[in-house]
Design a protein around this motif. Structure first.
Motif, short mmCIF file in Angstrom:
data_model
loop_
_atom_site.label_atom_id
_atom_site.label_comp_id
_atom_site.label_asym_id
_atom_site.label_seq_id
_atom_site.Cartn_x
_atom_site.Cartn_y
_atom_site.Cartn_z
N ARG A 243 -32.80 17.82 -18.05
CA ARG A 243 -32.96 16.37 -18.05
C ARG A 243 -31.66 15.70 -18.48
O ARG A 243 -31.06 16.08 -19.48
N ASP A 244 -31.25 14.69 -17.73
CA ASP A 244 -30.07 13.93 -18.12
C ASP A 244 -30.48 12.90 -19.18
O ASP A 244 -31.65 12.87 -19.60
N PRO A 245 -29.57 12.06 -19.67
CA PRO A 245 -29.91 11.15 -20.76
C PRO A 245 -31.12 10.25 -20.48
O PRO A 245 -31.85 9.88 -21.40
N LEU A 246 -31.34 9.88 -19.21
CA LEU A 246 -32.45 9.00 -18.86
C LEU A 246 -33.62 9.73 -18.23
O LEU A 246 -34.54 9.11 -17.69
N GLY A 247 -33.61 11.07 -18.32
CA GLY A 247 -34.77 11.85 -17.91
C GLY A 247 -34.76 12.38 -16.50
O GLY A 247 -35.70 13.08 -16.10
N SER A 248 -33.74 12.07 -15.71
CA SER A 248 -33.67 12.60 -14.35
C SER A 248 -33.22 14.06 -14.37
O SER A 248 -32.46 14.47 -15.24
N LEU A 249 -33.70 14.84 -13.39
CA LEU A 249 -33.31 16.24 -13.30
C LEU A 249 -31.91 16.37 -12.69
O LEU A 249 -31.62 15.78 -11.65
N ILE A 250 -31.06 17.12 -13.36
CA ILE A 250 -29.71 17.39 -12.87
C ILE A 250 -29.42 18.88 -13.08
O ILE A 250 -30.15 19.58 -13.78
N THR A 251 -28.35 19.37 -12.47
CA THR A 251 -27.90 20.73 -12.71
C THR A 251 -26.77 20.70 -13.72
O THR A 251 -25.78 19.99 -13.52
N ALA A 252 -26.94 21.42 -14.80
CA ALA A 252 -25.91 21.51 -15.84
C ALA A 252 -25.59 22.97 -16.10
O ALA A 252 -26.35 23.86 -15.72
N SER A 253 -24.47 23.21 -16.75
CA SER A 253 -24.05 24.58 -17.02
C SER A 253 -23.73 24.79 -18.48
O SER A 253 -23.37 23.85 -19.20
N TYR A 254 -23.85 26.02 -18.92
CA TYR A 254 -23.30 26.45 -20.19
C TYR A 254 -22.58 27.76 -19.95
O TYR A 254 -22.67 28.35 -18.87
N GLY A 255 -21.81 28.22 -20.94
CA GLY A 255 -21.04 29.43 -20.76
C GLY A 255 -21.56 30.58 -21.59
O GLY A 255 -22.16 30.36 -22.66
N VAL A 256 -21.32 31.78 -21.13
CA VAL A 256 -21.63 32.97 -21.91
C VAL A 256 -20.39 33.86 -21.89
O VAL A 256 -19.76 34.05 -20.85
N THR A 257 -20.00 34.35 -23.05
CA THR A 257 -18.79 35.14 -23.16
C THR A 257 -19.10 36.63 -23.28
O THR A 257 -20.25 37.02 -23.54
N MET A 258 -18.07 37.43 -23.14
CA MET A 258 -18.23 38.87 -23.25
C MET A 258 -18.61 39.28 -24.67
O MET A 258 -19.16 40.36 -24.88
N GLU A 259 -18.32 38.40 -25.65
CA GLU A 259 -18.70 38.67 -27.04
C GLU A 259 -20.10 38.17 -27.36
O GLU A 259 -20.49 38.08 -28.51
N ARG A 260 -20.86 37.83 -26.33
CA ARG A 260 -22.25 37.38 -26.48
C ARG A 260 -22.34 36.07 -27.24
O ARG A 260 -23.22 35.86 -28.07
N VAL A 261 -21.42 35.15 -26.94
CA VAL A 261 -21.47 33.80 -27.50
C VAL A 261 -21.85 32.83 -26.39
O VAL A 261 -21.32 32.90 -25.28
N ALA A 262 -22.80 31.94 -26.69
CA ALA A 262 -23.18 30.90 -25.73
C ALA A 262 -22.38 29.64 -26.04
O ALA A 262 -22.33 29.19 -27.18
N LEU A 263 -21.74 29.08 -25.02
CA LEU A 263 -20.91 27.88 -25.15
C LEU A 263 -21.67 26.69 -24.56
O LEU A 263 -21.89 26.64 -23.35
N ILE A 264 -22.08 25.77 -25.42
CA ILE A 264 -22.86 24.62 -24.99
C ILE A 264 -22.01 23.36 -25.05
O ILE A 264 -21.55 22.96 -26.12
N GLU A 265 -21.74 22.76 -23.91
CA GLU A 265 -21.05 21.46 -23.86
C GLU A 265 -22.13 20.38 -23.69
O GLU A 265 -22.70 20.24 -22.61
N SER A 266 -22.40 19.65 -24.74
CA SER A 266 -23.48 18.66 -24.70
C SER A 266 -23.31 17.67 -23.56
O SER A 266 -24.30 17.24 -22.95
N ALA A 267 -22.07 17.30 -23.27
CA ALA A 267 -21.81 16.33 -22.21
C ALA A 267 -22.22 16.83 -20.84
O ALA A 267 -22.43 16.03 -19.92
N GLN A 268 -22.37 18.14 -20.68
CA GLN A 268 -22.84 18.68 -19.41
C GLN A 268 -24.24 18.14 -19.09
O GLN A 268 -24.57 17.86 -17.93
N ALA A 269 -25.07 18.03 -20.11
CA ALA A 269 -26.46 17.60 -19.91
C ALA A 269 -26.67 16.12 -20.18
O ALA A 269 -27.44 15.46 -19.48
N VAL A 270 -25.99 15.59 -21.21
CA VAL A 270 -26.28 14.20 -21.62
C VAL A 270 -25.00 13.38 -21.77
O VAL A 270 -24.91 12.50 -22.62
N GLY A 271 -24.01 13.68 -20.95
CA GLY A 271 -22.73 12.98 -21.05
C GLY A 271 -22.80 11.51 -20.66
O GLY A 271 -23.60 11.11 -19.81
#
Length: 356
Positions: free
Chosen positions: A67-95
């Motif tokens: 869900r984007d900031p106003l509730g519409s469905l969008i495609t967003a991404s996050y990252g996963v590293t080889m060290e098993r860390v998840a990278l979340i960029e908040s602006a991807q979903a609610v920028g």
């Protein structure tokens, strides 16, 4: 042979970090074919954070519908590293960039999509998170994000800390503001997201009520901690309910970059951002870069689309401060990527010509 290290933040809404550095690199190499130029794409936790950290840490993107900031469905991404860390960029979903100016309303904008990104990574087995908090359209104290986690995990909000006790959250942000008060999320950041003075008052009341209720339920209050007001209070939700640790986004990235090693042998560091002023000295990316460079005895040039408080920037340690836009340039013209590229190139040429 002179060596230049480029560590330029995005010119928001105009040029990405990669694009800005490409212009500067090309300009330097045309002026001095023997120059050595090293480009480092960067972000302090806002837009571009995902790309910057993936470039440094290695890994891949995971995309999903949120869900984007106003509730519409969008495609967003996050990252996963080889060290098993998840990278979340908040602006991807609610920028903020996801909402057109005439539709921006922090009274209703929700951080729910951020919680969906976190929940997806959690269900895939990730327990280490780096969360970038910049550039959001929300000012909901992270209530939306928490609700998404409640929906995904089936527990009460106050039980989220226990349910996710095996997770470690690091917040990447250049903001040290508390949740509420004169320097809080509502007063400082809500107007930038479309809030009227009346809206600011309403949001301030919501923040205070949220902190009061959480303190009653959990027995402690972290609303005053530095970074709690980041991303419209999203920082508070992570800190209060999930035990997150708040770090300077740029310092975190520079650690992964081994920046102190990179700067060895450089003759000049060039950094920049869309708007440089007194807020730059409150921990924003160019300031963090300059402090590291200054410690190594390397001069730092700062370029920006708008420059205020030039004397203070110079006094703080920047060796040169340059506005790329000629006086009187209309903002809508200055924001055109092709104009920004041309003006940035011209500014760099001018700085190079001034070298003794």
């Amino acid at each position: 042979m002179r060596s230049y290290l480029l560590v330029i933040d995005s010119f928001k809404g105009c040029l990405t970090s990669l694009e800005a550095e490409a212009v500067v690199s090309e300009t330097i190499c045309r002026a001095d074919p023997l120059a050595e130029v090293v480009s480092v794409p960067v972000s302090d936790g806002g837009e571009g954070m995902l790309d910057a950290f993936l470039a440094v840490m290695g890994g891949e993107r995971v995309s999903l519908r949120v869900r984007d900031p106003l509730g519409s469905l969008i495609t967003a991404s996050y990252g996963v590293t080889m060290e098993r860390v998840a990278l979340i960029e908040s602006a991807q979903a609610v920028g903020l960039h996801l909402v057109s100016p005439h539709r921006r309303n922090p009274l209703v904008a929700s951080s729910y999509g951020v919680g969906q990104l976190v929940a997806d990574a959690y269900h895939r087995g990730y327990r280490q998170f780096i969360v970038g908090l910049g550039g959001t359209a929300t000012c909901d104290g992270g209530v939306g994000m928490l609700q998404a986690l409640v929906d995904a995990l089936g527990v009460e909000r106050e039980a989220l800390g226990e349910a996710l006790s095996d997770c470690h959250f690091i917040l990447a942000s250049d903001v040290t503001n508390p949740l509420y008060g004169p320097r809080g999320a509502a007063c400082v950041f809500a107007p930038q997201k479309g809030a009227t003075p009346t809206m600011v008052s309403v949001i301030e009341g919501r923040m205070r009520e949220l902190a009061s209720q959480a303190a009653d339920h959990l027995g402690y209050d972290r609303s005053g901690e530095p970074g709690a007001g980041a991303a419209g209070g999203l920082g508070y939700a992570f800190i209060q309910f999930l035990g997150a640790e708040c770090r300077s986004g740029i310092d975190l990235l520079l650690e992964y970059l081994h920046f102190d090693d990179l700067i060895c042998g450089a003759d000049c560091v060039i950094t920049g951002e869309g708007s440089a002023d007194e807020q730059t000295l409150m921990g924003k990316l160019p300031y963090g870069i300059m402090r590291r460079a200054r410690s190594a005895g390397v001069p730092t040039w700062l370029v920006a689309g708008r420059v205020g408080a030039r004397d203070k920037l110079l006094a703080a340690g920047f060796d040169r401060v340059a506005c790329i836009n000629p006086p009187g340039t209309p903002p809508d013209v200055a924001m055109r990527p092709e104009v920004a590229r041309a003006n940035l190139s011209a500014t760099i040429r001018s700085l190079l010509e001034a070298i003794p």
